[in-house]
Design an enzyme around this catalytic site. Structure first.
Site, PDB file in Angstrom:
ATOM      1  N   LYS A 185       0.814  -1.214   0.000  1.00 52.17           N
ATOM      2  CA  LYS A 185       0.000   0.000   0.000  1.00 52.17           C
ATOM      3  C   LYS A 185       0.849   1.266   0.000  1.00 52.17           C
ATOM      4  O   LYS A 185       0.319   2.369  -0.155  1.00 52.17           O
ATOM      5  CB  LYS A 185      -0.956   0.014   1.204  1.00 52.17           C
ATOM      6  CG  LYS A 185      -2.115  -0.959   1.048  1.00 52.17           C
ATOM      7  CD  LYS A 185      -3.134  -0.793   2.160  1.00 52.17           C
ATOM      8  CE  LYS A 185      -4.291  -1.768   1.983  1.00 52.17           C
ATOM      9  NZ  LYS A 185      -5.228  -1.749   3.116  1.00 52.17           N
ATOM     10  N   LYS A 210      -4.725  -8.976  -6.861  1.00 53.12           N
ATOM     11  CA  LYS A 210      -5.907  -9.384  -6.111  1.00 53.12           C
ATOM     12  C   LYS A 210      -7.066  -8.424  -6.382  1.00 53.12           C
ATOM     13  O   LYS A 210      -6.856  -7.207  -6.441  1.00 53.12           O
ATOM     14  CB  LYS A 210      -5.534  -9.351  -4.623  1.00 53.12           C
ATOM     15  CG  LYS A 210      -6.586  -9.810  -3.671  1.00 53.12           C
ATOM     16  CD  LYS A 210      -6.225  -9.424  -2.238  1.00 53.12           C
ATOM     17  CE  LYS A 210      -6.345  -7.920  -2.015  1.00 53.12           C
ATOM     18  NZ  LYS A 210      -6.230  -7.488  -0.618  1.00 53.12           N
ATOM     19  N   LYS A 270     -11.715  -3.886  -3.423  1.00 46.71           N
ATOM     20  CA  LYS A 270     -12.843  -2.952  -3.441  1.00 46.71           C
ATOM     21  C   LYS A 270     -12.400  -1.505  -3.521  1.00 46.71           C
ATOM     22  O   LYS A 270     -13.202  -0.630  -3.828  1.00 46.71           O
ATOM     23  CB  LYS A 270     -13.764  -3.184  -2.243  1.00 46.71           C
ATOM     24  CG  LYS A 270     -13.103  -3.013  -0.881  1.00 46.71           C
ATOM     25  CD  LYS A 270     -14.135  -3.049   0.231  1.00 46.71           C
ATOM     26  CE  LYS A 270     -13.855  -4.064   1.317  1.00 46.71           C
ATOM     27  NZ  LYS A 270     -12.629  -3.844   2.106  1.00 46.71           N
TER      28      LYS A 270
HETATM   29  P1  TYM Z   1     -10.974  -6.529   3.686  1.00 49.79           P
HETATM   30  O1  TYM Z   1     -12.025  -5.526   4.048  1.00 49.79           O
HETATM   31  O2  TYM Z   1      -9.917  -6.151   2.734  1.00 49.79           O
HETATM   32  O3  TYM Z   1     -11.658  -7.834   3.110  1.00 49.79           O
HETATM   33  C1  TYM Z   1     -12.681  -8.499   3.829  1.00 49.79           C
HETATM   34  C2  TYM Z   1     -12.569 -10.007   3.643  1.00 49.79           C
HETATM   35  O4  TYM Z   1     -12.612 -10.349   2.254  1.00 49.79           O
HETATM   36  C3  TYM Z   1     -11.467 -11.101   1.899  1.00 49.79           C
HETATM   37  N1  TYM Z   1     -11.048 -10.693   0.544  1.00 49.79           N
HETATM   38  C4  TYM Z   1     -10.899 -11.528  -0.482  1.00 49.79           C
HETATM   39  N2  TYM Z   1     -11.052 -12.869  -0.580  1.00 49.79           N
HETATM   40  C5  TYM Z   1     -10.814 -13.423  -1.794  1.00 49.79           C
HETATM   41  N3  TYM Z   1     -10.420 -12.722  -2.884  1.00 49.79           N
HETATM   42  C6  TYM Z   1     -10.254 -11.385  -2.821  1.00 49.79           C
HETATM   43  N4  TYM Z   1      -9.870 -10.699  -3.895  1.00 49.79           N
HETATM   44  C7  TYM Z   1     -10.484 -10.732  -1.578  1.00 49.79           C
HETATM   45  N5  TYM Z   1     -10.416  -9.436  -1.167  1.00 49.79           N
HETATM   46  C8  TYM Z   1     -10.760  -9.437   0.132  1.00 49.79           C
HETATM   47  C9  TYM Z   1     -10.405 -10.735   2.916  1.00 49.79           C
HETATM   48  O5  TYM Z   1      -9.434 -11.739   3.027  1.00 49.79           O
HETATM   49  C10 TYM Z   1     -11.234 -10.576   4.167  1.00 49.79           C
HETATM   50  O6  TYM Z   1     -11.492 -11.841   4.755  1.00 49.79           O
HETATM   51  N6  TYM Z   1      -7.839  -6.718   7.561  1.00 49.79           N
HETATM   52  C11 TYM Z   1      -9.145  -7.162   7.076  1.00 49.79           C
HETATM   53  C12 TYM Z   1     -10.295  -6.735   7.946  1.00 49.79           C
HETATM   54  C13 TYM Z   1     -10.188  -7.100   9.368  1.00 49.79           C
HETATM   55  C14 TYM Z   1     -10.314  -8.376   9.950  1.00 49.79           C
HETATM   56  C15 TYM Z   1     -10.166  -8.208  11.338  1.00 49.79           C
HETATM   57  C16 TYM Z   1     -10.532  -9.633   9.405  1.00 49.79           C
HETATM   58  C17 TYM Z   1      -9.968  -6.235  10.408  1.00 49.79           C
HETATM   59  N7  TYM Z   1      -9.978  -6.888  11.573  1.00 49.79           N
HETATM   60  C18 TYM Z   1     -10.217  -9.294  12.219  1.00 49.79           C
HETATM   61  C19 TYM Z   1     -10.597 -10.730  10.295  1.00 49.79           C
HETATM   62  C20 TYM Z   1     -10.444 -10.538  11.670  1.00 49.79           C
HETATM   63  C21 TYM Z   1      -9.359  -6.579   5.696  1.00 49.79           C
HETATM   64  O7  TYM Z   1      -8.770  -5.632   5.283  1.00 49.79           O
HETATM   65  O8  TYM Z   1     -10.347  -7.146   5.015  1.00 49.79           O
END
Ligand code: TYM
Length: 327
Positions: free
Chosen positions: A111, A194, A197
């Site tokens: 990032k 990847k 969003k």
């Molecule tokens: P975030 O908001 O980027 O994504 C949310 C969830 O979606 C999954 N994901 C994907 N899975 C498959 N292919 C993709 N292209 C893809 N993009 C996103 C992510 O792996 C995630 O499961 N750090 C986390 C949010 C978070 C969190 C937590 C997760 C904060 N605290 C505690 C679990 C436990 C994040 O940025 O997710």
């Protein structure tokens, strides 16, 4: 029965990657577990957000959680910023985490490749510590996420073990749950990155709330590879990605899909895939839009969730503080 925790950032339009990598799995396991599903709005602040858009996106994520089938009878659904224990435990863990290990987090490096680390927020740097706090605050044993969270989960486990070693047994060391299929959905316009969003290019992703015709158009325009055979091989990253999305969406195996489309070409594959996605997402979209018509009801649900989560969190926070000498 396990304690489950996971979350999604309200930092853009939720994509089919979020659905296949996370949400779908949460729904599948909700009944046999005790679940906390969080809208991690504090995490969203680590990169610039428009305050007005952010507050709309928070409700949108809540509506999507319900629309995909998460049941408030089994799941505590809440906003991270409404439970102050997340930020407080993050501070305590910031004093346990090391500068060096945070410097090695690949998401931070990714990032900051363009703007450079100097202008990144300090919050972006300590992002994984807040994530560890989210999970440890509930003593969750199971964390269902997509493949990109693997390193963050490993850090969470490291911090739990280190805290326990320094201050005595306190936190559960959680396990990740990362499925084979759909855990790493790649961009439609570039299968080497990847699907995200926060991408500025709408052709990059299918959003969960995209209208069926938009979905068809985006799939039609998705990048393909040279050749004509529908096969998931290393020389065909774009077709492999489309087949993976198809497989994760329908539950049919990639070899089965390859034989169905043998000799039929990329155009047919895209048509079939688009219809499979529409079939899955259209009802979700309808339910989410209906829920968004009643924002007061969504707010009530989130408030009730925050109250339940807060009770669990304050106990764990109190224990951690006491162990550190802040009793
Ligand atoms: P975030 O908001 O980027 O994504 C949310 C969830 O979606 C999954 N994901 C994907 N899975 C498959 N292919 C993709 N292209 C893809 N993009 C996103 C992510 O792996 C995630 O499961 N750090 C986390 C949010 C978070 C969190 C937590 C997760 C904060 N605290 C505690 C679990 C436990 C994040 O940025 O997710």
């Amino acid at each position: 029965r396990q304690r489950v925790f996971s979350g999604i950032q309200p930092s853009g339009n939720l994509t089919i990657g979020n659905y296949l990598g996370a949400l779908k799995n949460w729904v599948a396991i909700q009944e046999e577990n005790e679940n906390f599903f969080c809208i991690v709005d504090l995490h969203a602040l680590t990169v610039p957000q428009d305050p007005k858009v952010l507050s709309e996106k928070i409700r949108e994520v809540a509506a999507i959680y319900l629309a995909v089938g998460l049941d408030p009878a089994h799941c505590t659904i809440f906003r991270q910023s409404k439970v102050s224990g997340h930020a407080e435990l993050a501070w305590l863990l910031n004093c346990v985490a090391r500068f060096g290990e945070l410097s090695r987090m690949t998401q931070f490096k990714d990032k900051t490749v363009r703007g450079g680390a100097d202008s990144a927020s300090a919050g972006l740097f300590t992002y994984p510590v807040l994530m560890a706090a989210d999970i440890l605050l509930y003593n969750a044993n199971l964390v269902p996420v997509g493949d990109d969270q693997r390193q963050h989960l490993e850090l969470t486990r490291t911090l739990a073990r280190r805290f326990n070693h320094l201050y005595g047994e306190t936190f559960v060391v959680p396990e990740g749950m990362i499925l084979e299929s759909g855990a790493r959905v790649m961009g439609l316009d570039d299968p080497t990155v990847k699907m995200s969003k926060s991408s500025k290019s709408p052709g990059h992703y299918v959003a969960i709330l995209d209208d069926p015709d938009v979905i068809r158009k985006k799939i039609r325009r998705a990048k393909t590879d040279s050749g004509t055979e529908v096969t998931a091989t290393p020389d065909k990253p774009a077709i492999t990605n489309l087949l993976d999305i198809y497989s994760a969406t329908t539950g049919r195996s990639v070899p089965e899909l390859e034989s169905e489309y043998a000799g039929r070409g990329y155009g047919d594959l895209k048509k079939g895939l688009a219809e499979a996605i529409v079939e899955t997402l259209a009802p979700i979209r309808e339910r989410a839009l209906a829920l968004l018509d009643d924002p007061a009801e969504l707010d009530r649900l989130l408030d009730a969730g925050a109250e339940r989560a807060g009770a669990v969190a304050s106990e764990a926070l109190g224990t951690a503080k006491a162990k550190m000498g802040l009793g």
